[in-house]
Design an enzyme around this catalytic site. Structure first.
Site, PDB file in Angstrom:
ATOM      1  N   ILE A   1      17.435 -28.079   6.779  1.00 13.15           N
ATOM      2  CA  ILE A   1      17.020 -29.095   7.758  1.00 13.15           C
ATOM      3  C   ILE A   1      16.564 -30.368   7.035  1.00 13.15           C
TER       4      ILE A   1
ATOM      5  N   ASP B   1      10.883 -30.700  -4.045  1.00 13.96           N
ATOM      6  CA  ASP B   1      11.432 -29.380  -3.692  1.00 13.96           C
ATOM      7  C   ASP B   1      11.435 -28.517  -4.944  1.00 13.96           C
TER       8      ASP B   1
ATOM      9  N   ASN C   1      15.088 -22.210  -2.768  1.00 20.93           N
ATOM     10  CA  ASN C   1      16.145 -21.814  -1.821  1.00 20.93           C
ATOM     11  C   ASN C   1      17.188 -22.915  -1.641  1.00 20.93           C
TER      12      ASN C   1
ATOM     13  N   SER D   1       8.025 -23.218  14.290  1.00 21.44           N
ATOM     14  CA  SER D   1       9.173 -22.415  14.721  1.00 21.44           C
ATOM     15  C   SER D   1       8.926 -21.774  16.080  1.00 21.44           C
ATOM     16  N   ALA D   2      10.014 -21.561  16.802  1.00 16.06           N
ATOM     17  CA  ALA D   2       9.934 -20.853  18.091  1.00 16.06           C
ATOM     18  C   ALA D   2       9.435 -19.426  17.899  1.00 16.06           C
TER      19      ALA D   2
ATOM     20  N   TYR E   1       5.878 -14.151   8.751  1.00 18.91           N
ATOM     21  CA  TYR E   1       6.410 -15.526   8.715  1.00 18.91           C
ATOM     22  C   TYR E   1       5.855 -16.335   9.892  1.00 18.91           C
TER      23      TYR E   1
ATOM     24  N   LYS F   1       3.050 -19.695  10.291  1.00 18.19           N
ATOM     25  CA  LYS F   1       3.278 -20.942  11.042  1.00 18.19           C
ATOM     26  C   LYS F   1       2.143 -21.155  12.059  1.00 18.19           C
TER      27      LYS F   1
ATOM     28  N   TYR G   1      11.052 -25.664  16.060  1.00 19.71           N
ATOM     29  CA  TYR G   1      12.502 -25.599  16.177  1.00 19.71           C
ATOM     30  C   TYR G   1      12.907 -24.285  16.823  1.00 19.71           C
TER      31      TYR G   1
ATOM     32  N   ASN H   1      16.859 -22.655  17.429  1.00 19.07           N
ATOM     33  CA  ASN H   1      17.802 -22.072  16.457  1.00 19.07           C
ATOM     34  C   ASN H   1      18.690 -23.143  15.821  1.00 19.07           C
TER      35      ASN H   1
ATOM     36  N   ASN I   1      20.252 -13.843   7.367  1.00 14.19           N
ATOM     37  CA  ASN I   1      19.893 -12.947   8.475  1.00 14.19           C
ATOM     38  C   ASN I   1      20.265 -13.549   9.816  1.00 14.19           C
ATOM     39  N   ASN I   2      20.445 -14.876   9.838  1.00 18.52           N
ATOM     40  CA  ASN I   2      20.688 -15.542  11.117  1.00 18.52           C
ATOM     41  C   ASN I   2      22.156 -15.457  11.533  1.00 18.52           C
TER      42      ASN I   2
HETATM   43  P1  NAD Z   1      15.369 -23.990   3.630  1.00 15.51           P
HETATM   44  O1  NAD Z   1      14.948 -22.764   2.908  1.00 15.51           O
HETATM   45  O2  NAD Z   1      16.820 -24.353   3.610  1.00 15.51           O
HETATM   46  O3  NAD Z   1      14.523 -25.243   3.123  1.00 15.51           O
HETATM   47  C1  NAD Z   1      13.209 -25.137   2.648  1.00 15.51           C
HETATM   48  C2  NAD Z   1      13.157 -25.885   1.314  1.00 15.51           C
HETATM   49  O4  NAD Z   1      11.832 -25.774   0.801  1.00 15.51           O
HETATM   50  C3  NAD Z   1      14.078 -25.260   0.269  1.00 15.51           C
HETATM   51  O5  NAD Z   1      14.853 -26.289  -0.323  1.00 15.51           O
HETATM   52  C4  NAD Z   1      13.143 -24.617  -0.750  1.00 15.51           C
HETATM   53  O6  NAD Z   1      13.665 -24.673  -2.062  1.00 15.51           O
HETATM   54  C5  NAD Z   1      11.884 -25.454  -0.579  1.00 15.51           C
HETATM   55  N1  NAD Z   1      10.628 -24.744  -0.876  1.00 15.51           N
HETATM   56  C6  NAD Z   1      10.245 -23.503  -0.472  1.00 15.51           C
HETATM   57  N2  NAD Z   1       9.002 -23.236  -0.889  1.00 15.51           N
HETATM   58  C7  NAD Z   1       8.586 -24.342  -1.581  1.00 15.51           C
HETATM   59  C8  NAD Z   1       7.383 -24.690  -2.243  1.00 15.51           C
HETATM   60  N3  NAD Z   1       6.333 -23.827  -2.280  1.00 15.51           N
HETATM   61  N4  NAD Z   1       7.277 -25.899  -2.828  1.00 15.51           N
HETATM   62  C9  NAD Z   1       8.321 -26.774  -2.779  1.00 15.51           C
HETATM   63  N5  NAD Z   1       9.481 -26.497  -2.181  1.00 15.51           N
HETATM   64  C10 NAD Z   1       9.613 -25.291  -1.582  1.00 15.51           C
HETATM   65  O7  NAD Z   1      14.860 -23.859   5.135  1.00 15.51           O
HETATM   66  P2  NAD Z   1      15.195 -24.741   6.396  1.00 15.51           P
HETATM   67  O8  NAD Z   1      16.039 -23.945   7.300  1.00 15.51           O
HETATM   68  O9  NAD Z   1      15.634 -26.075   5.986  1.00 15.51           O
HETATM   69  O10 NAD Z   1      13.743 -24.806   7.033  1.00 15.51           O
HETATM   70  C11 NAD Z   1      12.864 -25.879   6.782  1.00 15.51           C
HETATM   71  C12 NAD Z   1      11.536 -25.593   7.447  1.00 15.51           C
HETATM   72  O11 NAD Z   1      11.752 -25.352   8.830  1.00 15.51           O
HETATM   73  C13 NAD Z   1      10.837 -24.335   6.926  1.00 15.51           C
HETATM   74  O12 NAD Z   1       9.452 -24.585   6.890  1.00 15.51           O
HETATM   75  C14 NAD Z   1      11.155 -23.277   7.966  1.00 15.51           C
HETATM   76  O13 NAD Z   1      10.159 -22.302   8.041  1.00 15.51           O
HETATM   77  C15 NAD Z   1      11.209 -24.113   9.237  1.00 15.51           C
HETATM   78  N6  NAD Z   1      12.065 -23.522  10.271  1.00 15.51           N
HETATM   79  C16 NAD Z   1      13.368 -23.218  10.001  1.00 15.51           C
HETATM   80  C17 NAD Z   1      14.163 -22.643  10.990  1.00 15.51           C
HETATM   81  C18 NAD Z   1      15.597 -22.268  10.708  1.00 15.51           C
HETATM   82  O14 NAD Z   1      16.157 -21.458  11.442  1.00 15.51           O
HETATM   83  N7  NAD Z   1      16.245 -22.805   9.709  1.00 15.51           N
HETATM   84  C19 NAD Z   1      13.622 -22.392  12.253  1.00 15.51           C
HETATM   85  C20 NAD Z   1      12.301 -22.737  12.507  1.00 15.51           C
HETATM   86  C21 NAD Z   1      11.528 -23.312  11.503  1.00 15.51           C
HETATM   87  C1  UD1 Z   2      15.377 -15.368  13.924  1.00 19.16           C
HETATM   88  C2  UD1 Z   2      13.994 -14.965  13.536  1.00 19.16           C
HETATM   89  C3  UD1 Z   2      13.032 -16.049  14.017  1.00 19.16           C
HETATM   90  C4  UD1 Z   2      13.422 -17.429  13.494  1.00 19.16           C
HETATM   91  C5  UD1 Z   2      14.866 -17.716  13.931  1.00 19.16           C
HETATM   92  C6  UD1 Z   2      15.390 -19.040  13.440  1.00 19.16           C
HETATM   93  C7  UD1 Z   2      14.010 -12.510  13.523  1.00 19.16           C
HETATM   94  C8  UD1 Z   2      13.526 -11.275  14.195  1.00 19.16           C
HETATM   95  N1  UD1 Z   2      13.673 -13.677  14.125  1.00 19.16           N
HETATM   96  O1  UD1 Z   2      15.401 -15.425  15.308  1.00 19.16           O
HETATM   97  O2  UD1 Z   2      11.734 -15.753  13.604  1.00 19.16           O
HETATM   98  O3  UD1 Z   2      12.574 -18.438  14.042  1.00 19.16           O
HETATM   99  O4  UD1 Z   2      15.699 -16.656  13.413  1.00 19.16           O
HETATM  100  O5  UD1 Z   2      15.451 -19.055  12.053  1.00 19.16           O
HETATM  101  O6  UD1 Z   2      14.628 -12.485  12.467  1.00 19.16           O
HETATM  102  N2  UD1 Z   2      22.256 -11.293  15.891  1.00 19.16           N
HETATM  103  C9  UD1 Z   2      23.224 -10.320  15.895  1.00 19.16           C
HETATM  104  N3  UD1 Z   2      23.770  -9.958  14.702  1.00 19.16           N
HETATM  105  C10 UD1 Z   2      23.401 -10.535  13.505  1.00 19.16           C
HETATM  106  C11 UD1 Z   2      22.405 -11.531  13.518  1.00 19.16           C
HETATM  107  C12 UD1 Z   2      21.847 -11.882  14.737  1.00 19.16           C
HETATM  108  O7  UD1 Z   2      23.585  -9.771  16.932  1.00 19.16           O
HETATM  109  O8  UD1 Z   2      23.929 -10.118  12.454  1.00 19.16           O
HETATM  110  C13 UD1 Z   2      21.674 -11.708  17.188  1.00 19.16           C
HETATM  111  C14 UD1 Z   2      20.185 -11.499  17.299  1.00 19.16           C
HETATM  112  O9  UD1 Z   2      19.909 -10.215  17.764  1.00 19.16           O
HETATM  113  C15 UD1 Z   2      19.815 -12.611  18.301  1.00 19.16           C
HETATM  114  C16 UD1 Z   2      20.823 -13.734  18.008  1.00 19.16           C
HETATM  115  O10 UD1 Z   2      21.903 -13.100  17.317  1.00 19.16           O
HETATM  116  O11 UD1 Z   2      20.037 -12.160  19.617  1.00 19.16           O
HETATM  117  C17 UD1 Z   2      20.260 -14.827  17.128  1.00 19.16           C
HETATM  118  O12 UD1 Z   2      19.713 -14.228  15.953  1.00 19.16           O
HETATM  119  P1  UD1 Z   2      19.097 -15.116  14.754  1.00 19.16           P
HETATM  120  O13 UD1 Z   2      20.083 -16.134  14.346  1.00 19.16           O
HETATM  121  O14 UD1 Z   2      18.604 -14.167  13.722  1.00 19.16           O
HETATM  122  O15 UD1 Z   2      17.899 -15.907  15.429  1.00 19.16           O
HETATM  123  P2  UD1 Z   2      16.610 -15.365  16.232  1.00 19.16           P
HETATM  124  O16 UD1 Z   2      16.777 -13.969  16.656  1.00 19.16           O
HETATM  125  O17 UD1 Z   2      16.311 -16.349  17.302  1.00 19.16           O
END
Ligand code: NAD
Ligand code: UD1
Length: 362
Positions: free
Chosen positions: A17, A36, A40, A141-142, A166, A170, A195, A197, A216-217
């Protein structure tokens, strides 16, 4: 006379993001100091962001400075604030993405999550206060809403009840930010962005979602299935209380999220605004089931996504969709990109990264 340019510290700017937000901020004239640890992500992302930012070579170097380091490193943060604090150049705000984000990993290594997310944020806030930099945008996060099986749009004042480490980190950070706002003598301005998804990628495909380790997503896994790295998608449950029995989520394009950050930042920097504290859901307000996402991805990208149903995943909810009326009314944010664009951009970026790695290896 040099135009007054605002310096913004972006932590975690090399991540998914963060990197997309860098582009939007650069396009809007901010000078960025990007911190950074690359735990990751990789520095290549920063180079690509600069190439995409249509600034000419000389300007790029002065408009975006990358520093490899950890938000828990106090000396480094002090050094950054000292370097960029003078009459022309102080850091006016921090956009804080840095943190660890895997729910599953957080249950295995909770201490790492509390340390990186909570201690890291406290450390950053302390140094910000010391340098009188009191504008803060935070990635929440949601997941903090926990189990919501009512199939209703989620509002910002709904119950907060995270069910994994996690999400708990938050929640705790949000509480700390609440405390700062109620301090009488300080003038913090804070935007908490929750956020839903995030998915999709920049239309160039040069940056995208590139987490280290296995994802995992859902969308990153669908990409792997489409690329034939995984035989089939496992759909976690087809017996949820939803129209087709699979989980419903609110997928949001990462470039729309990036624009949400710009608007939230501008809101807190504008001292004429009524409030110095906003908490906003960022989603689209529209739910999509796993089967709908698979179907759209297959049609838009003309690829097959084989799948099988398996048991529900621990900690999952049936339905998680945002009420985004607050973001619309407070910061005038309107997400523009639809599910088809999310699927197309996500796959385009995934293929490009694979192609790039392939060419590097051969
Ligand atoms: P990401 O892992 O791609 O980005 C996070 C960045 O932070 C990475 O580049 C990592 O190297 C860096 N980082 C981690 N720990 C650090 C530290 N201690 N010091 C300095 N840098 C560090 O994740 P993202 O998807 O871009 O998410 C960004 C933020 O949004 C995170 O805080 C995450 O929890 C939050 N968020 C993400 C999602 C999602 O689905 N991607 C959803 C809700 C909230
Ligand atoms: C997950 C995290 C949540 C985080 C969000 C965005 C868990 C339990 N929750 O939620 O904390 O804020 O990601 O980063 O991990 N699915 C499948 N097969 C897969 C993967 C996912 O069926 O292999 C399904 C899940 O059951 C869900 C949907 O796809 O219904 C979305 O999953 P995912 O992308 O992991 O997002 P969240 O479940 O919303």
């Amino acid at each position: 006379m040099e135009k007054f340019i605002k310096n913004i510290l972006v932590t975690g700017g090399a991540g998914f993001i963060g990197s997309h937000t860098l582009i939007t901020l650069l396009e809007n004239g901010y000078r960025l100091i990007i911190l950074d640890s690359l735990v990751n992500s990789s520095e290549t992302v920063i180079k690509r962001v600069l190439n995409l930012s249509n600034l000419h070579d000389k300007k790029r170097e002065s408009m975006a400075i990358f520093i490899k380091g950890d938000v828990r490193d106090q000396k480094l943060l002090i050094n950054i604030f000292e370097t960029y604090t003078n009459s022309l150049q102080s850091i006016v705000a921090v956009v804080h993405f840095a943190g660890l984000k895997s729910v599953f990993e957080s249950t295995k290594f909770p201490l790492q999550y509390w340390d990186s997310n909570v201690s890291g944020t406290i450390n950053l806030l302390k140094i910000m206060e010391r340098f009188n930099c009191l504008n803060f945008v935070f990635s929440s996060s949601a997941t903090i809403y926990g189990t919501n099986n009512k199939n209703l749009l989620i509002k910002e004042n709904d119950v907060i009840n995270p069910i994994n480490p996690y999400g708990q980190t938050k929640d705790v950070i949000e509480r700390i930010l609440n405390n700062l706002i109620s301090e009488k003598n300080k003038k913090w301005s804070i935007a908490i962005l929750r956020y839903f998804n995030p998915t999709g990628a920049h239309k160039s495909g040069l940056i995208g979602e590139n987490s280290k380790g296995f994802p995992n997503n859902l969308m990153p896994i669908i990409n792997k299935v489409a690329f034939r790295e995984i035989k089939e998608l496992e759909i976690f449950g087809n017996d949820w209380n939803t129209p087709d029995g699979t989980g419903v989520r609110d997928y949001i394009h990462v470039m729309d999220l990036a624009e949400g950050h710009l608007l939230a930042l501008e809101y807190i920097l504008d001292k004429n605004n009524k409030s110095n504290f906003i908490k906003l859901n960022l989603g689209t307000g529209t739910g999509t089931s796993v089967l709908e996402l698979v179907d759209t991805f297959s049609r838009v990208n003309d690829v097959e996504i084989p799948y099988k149903f398996s048991a529900r995943r621990d900690g999952d909810v049936s339905y998680s969709v945002a009420d985004i009326s607050q973001a619309k009314s407070k910061i005038n944010w309107n997400p523009k990109r639809n599910l088809k664009e999310m699927c197309r951009d996500s796959w385009n970026s995934y293929k490009k990264q694979k192609d790039y790695k392939f060419r590097k290896l051969h």
